[in-house]
Design a protein around this motif. Structure first.
Motif, PDB file in Angstrom:
ATOM      1  N   UNK A 141      46.001   3.244 -44.041  1.00 37.55           N
ATOM      2  CA  UNK A 141      44.966   2.949 -43.351  1.00 37.55           C
ATOM      3  C   UNK A 141      43.780   3.955 -43.523  1.00 37.55           C
ATOM      4  N   UNK A 142      44.535   5.284 -43.779  1.00 41.12           N
ATOM      5  CA  UNK A 142      43.514   6.604 -43.736  1.00 41.12           C
ATOM      6  C   UNK A 142      43.458   6.669 -45.424  1.00 41.12           C
ATOM      7  N   UNK A 143      44.501   6.736 -46.110  1.00 37.56           N
ATOM      8  CA  UNK A 143      44.424   7.101 -47.665  1.00 37.56           C
ATOM      9  C   UNK A 143      43.897   6.097 -48.583  1.00 37.56           C
ATOM     10  N   UNK A 144      44.086   4.681 -48.177  1.00 32.36           N
ATOM     11  CA  UNK A 144      43.473   3.812 -49.200  1.00 32.36           C
ATOM     12  C   UNK A 144      41.976   3.818 -49.129  1.00 32.36           C
ATOM     13  N   UNK A 145      41.172   3.735 -48.178  1.00 34.81           N
ATOM     14  CA  UNK A 145      39.865   4.059 -48.214  1.00 34.81           C
ATOM     15  C   UNK A 145      39.190   5.178 -48.925  1.00 34.81           C
ATOM     16  N   UNK A 244      27.023 -10.968 -46.080  1.00 34.65           N
ATOM     17  CA  UNK A 244      25.983 -10.402 -45.820  1.00 34.65           C
ATOM     18  C   UNK A 244      26.085  -8.989 -45.573  1.00 34.65           C
ATOM     19  N   UNK A 245      26.775  -8.459 -44.774  1.00 33.68           N
ATOM     20  CA  UNK A 245      27.013  -6.979 -44.586  1.00 33.68           C
ATOM     21  C   UNK A 245      27.486  -6.218 -45.675  1.00 33.68           C
ATOM     22  N   UNK A 246      28.798  -6.865 -46.255  1.00 30.47           N
ATOM     23  CA  UNK A 246      29.422  -6.137 -47.395  1.00 30.47           C
ATOM     24  C   UNK A 246      28.491  -6.226 -48.641  1.00 30.47           C
ATOM     25  N   UNK A 247      27.714  -7.339 -48.682  1.00 26.04           N
ATOM     26  CA  UNK A 247      27.067  -7.452 -49.901  1.00 26.04           C
ATOM     27  C   UNK A 247      25.749  -6.738 -49.976  1.00 26.04           C
ATOM     28  N   UNK A 262      34.539  -3.399 -57.294  1.00 25.53           N
ATOM     29  CA  UNK A 262      35.721  -4.368 -57.360  1.00 25.53           C
ATOM     30  C   UNK A 262      36.713  -4.132 -58.151  1.00 25.53           C
ATOM     31  N   UNK A 263      36.805  -3.467 -59.265  1.00 27.15           N
ATOM     32  CA  UNK A 263      37.790  -2.990 -60.065  1.00 27.15           C
ATOM     33  C   UNK A 263      38.664  -2.007 -59.430  1.00 27.15           C
ATOM     34  N   UNK A 285      39.446  -1.122 -48.015  1.00 21.66           N
ATOM     35  CA  UNK A 285      39.423  -0.534 -49.520  1.00 21.66           C
ATOM     36  C   UNK A 285      38.063  -1.120 -50.108  1.00 21.66           C
ATOM     37  N   UNK A 286      37.811  -2.397 -50.165  1.00 19.67           N
ATOM     38  CA  UNK A 286      36.346  -2.696 -50.455  1.00 19.67           C
ATOM     39  C   UNK A 286      35.251  -2.124 -50.093  1.00 19.67           C
ATOM     40  N   UNK A 287      35.301  -1.977 -48.741  1.00 22.03           N
ATOM     41  CA  UNK A 287      34.152  -1.434 -48.160  1.00 22.03           C
ATOM     42  C   UNK A 287      33.902   0.122 -48.401  1.00 22.03           C
ATOM     43  N   UNK A 288      35.097   0.843 -48.592  1.00 16.29           N
ATOM     44  CA  UNK A 288      35.048   2.104 -48.989  1.00 16.29           C
ATOM     45  C   UNK A 288      34.713   2.373 -50.531  1.00 16.29           C
TER      46      UNK A 288
END
Length: 337
Positions: A141-145, A244-247, A262-263, A285-288
């Motif tokens: 949870x800490x490492x992946x972002x 909407x938040x992420x985009x 994304x990649x 992960x996506x947000x970070x």
């Protein structure tokens, strides 16, 4: 035995409902950036994500076994109390999913489920494997972002240097096409990660009810296909609030940054699923990664206030879902056992 079968059947249905809410809650993970950069229309993006979610769900079982065998101690003789634990944990996870979906916060369905499982285990005095939770949940949870943010930032910087003299319009047009592949890769990774978590919960219920040999045995085909179908249908149903938040709320994305974010996210998802067997959060992960590519513009390009709200939701998810799971399980146990 008939009463046990009825309770197991109810739990399977509730688990698939959770899987469905996971789909529409996390649909934005795979497609928000592609929609924001107009690489895909919202409807076409949802169709693609639903198909890739289904395919990804069929690609492995290791994350499911981490959920089924690693969070709480469940044996075939757990009986009704074990089934109450599973039902309470699902109610806690669904409740948190709905709350964060309503407010448009991209929180983690994975951590909601795991936190709720731990809370439910405490409510019925079952052994909770805190070491596994730390190694397979808290650390990732800490490492992946952090990994997602750092790699996305570095790769975007290198890409900007490499393409400094390229024609902007032509380059962005090319990255729009490339985003169709990168968003599909995330959708595949989302299915690989998140559908397996529901499979793991169903296996816990089957094991506690005496209908499966152990939580570490191979998952029945009908469980795999049911979970794959549920998350795909949920994804197809949408997720426009969180999209909407992420985009757009975190950063105004261009196709190049969308492709890199994304990649990188997809690469982290595959690595943790196949090598670490860790149920990480696609959302985190996506947000970070989006924050990482955004930071290459300038520091003020990332809306850090929105990002702070998201991080707050991340931190709260595990204990909040755990509390709801504890209360739900305690109430069900008081009435049913």
């Amino acid at each position: 035995m008939e009463g046990t079968l009825a309770l197991v059947s109810i739990i399977v249905v509730v688990a698939l409902i959770f899987d469905f809410t996971n789909g529409f809650h996390d649909a934005a993970n795979a497609i928000a950036t592609a929609v924001a950069t107009r690489a895909l229309t919202p409807r076409r993006a949802l169709e693609m994500a639903a198909v890739m979610n289904f395919v990804g769900s069929l690609l492995g079982q290791e994350v499911a076994k981490t959920i089924g065998d690693g969070i709480v101690e469940i044996s075939p003789d757990a009986g009704k109390v074990g089934l109450v634990l599973v039902l309470g944990s699902l109610i806690g996870a669904i409740a948190w999913n709905l709350v964060t979906w309503w407010f448009g916060l991209p929180s983690s369905s994975s951590h909601a489920l795991i936190g709720s499982l731990a809370g439910a285990g405490l409510a019925v005095s079952f052994a909770v494997h805190w070491g596994v939770i730390f190694d397979k949940v808290i650390v990732p949870m800490i490492v992946s972002p952090l990994v997602g943010f750092t790699i996305a930032y570095v790769l975007m910087k290198l890409l900007l240097m490499a393409m400094a003299k390229a024609a902007y319009r032509k380059t962005m047009r090319g990255f729009r096409y490339a985003q169709r592949l990168s968003s599909a890769a995330i959708a595949l990774g989302h299915g690989l990660q998140d559908a397996q978590k529901t499979m793991g919960v169903i296996v816990i219920a089957l094991t506690a009810g005496g209908y499966h040999t152990s939580t570490n045995a191979d998952i029945p085909l009908w469980v795999i296909l049911s979970a794959a179908a549920a998350i795909s249908l949920g994804t197809y149903s949408g997720g426009m609030r969180i999209m909407k938040t992420l985009g757009s709320k975190i950063i105004d994305l261009d196709p190049a940054r969308g492709f890199v974010a994304e990649s990188v996210s997809a690469s982290v998802l595959y690595t943790t699923a196949f090598l670490w067997h860790a149920p990480i959060s696609t959302t985190h992960t996506v947000t970070a990664s989006i924050m990482g590519v955004g930071a290459t513009k300038r520091r003020s390009a990332v809306r850090w206030g929105i990002a702070g709200n998201i991080v707050t939701a991340w931190v709260l998810t595990f204990p909040a879902a755990g509390l709801v799971g504890f209360v739900a399980t305690w109430l069900i146990q008081a009435v049913a056992v």
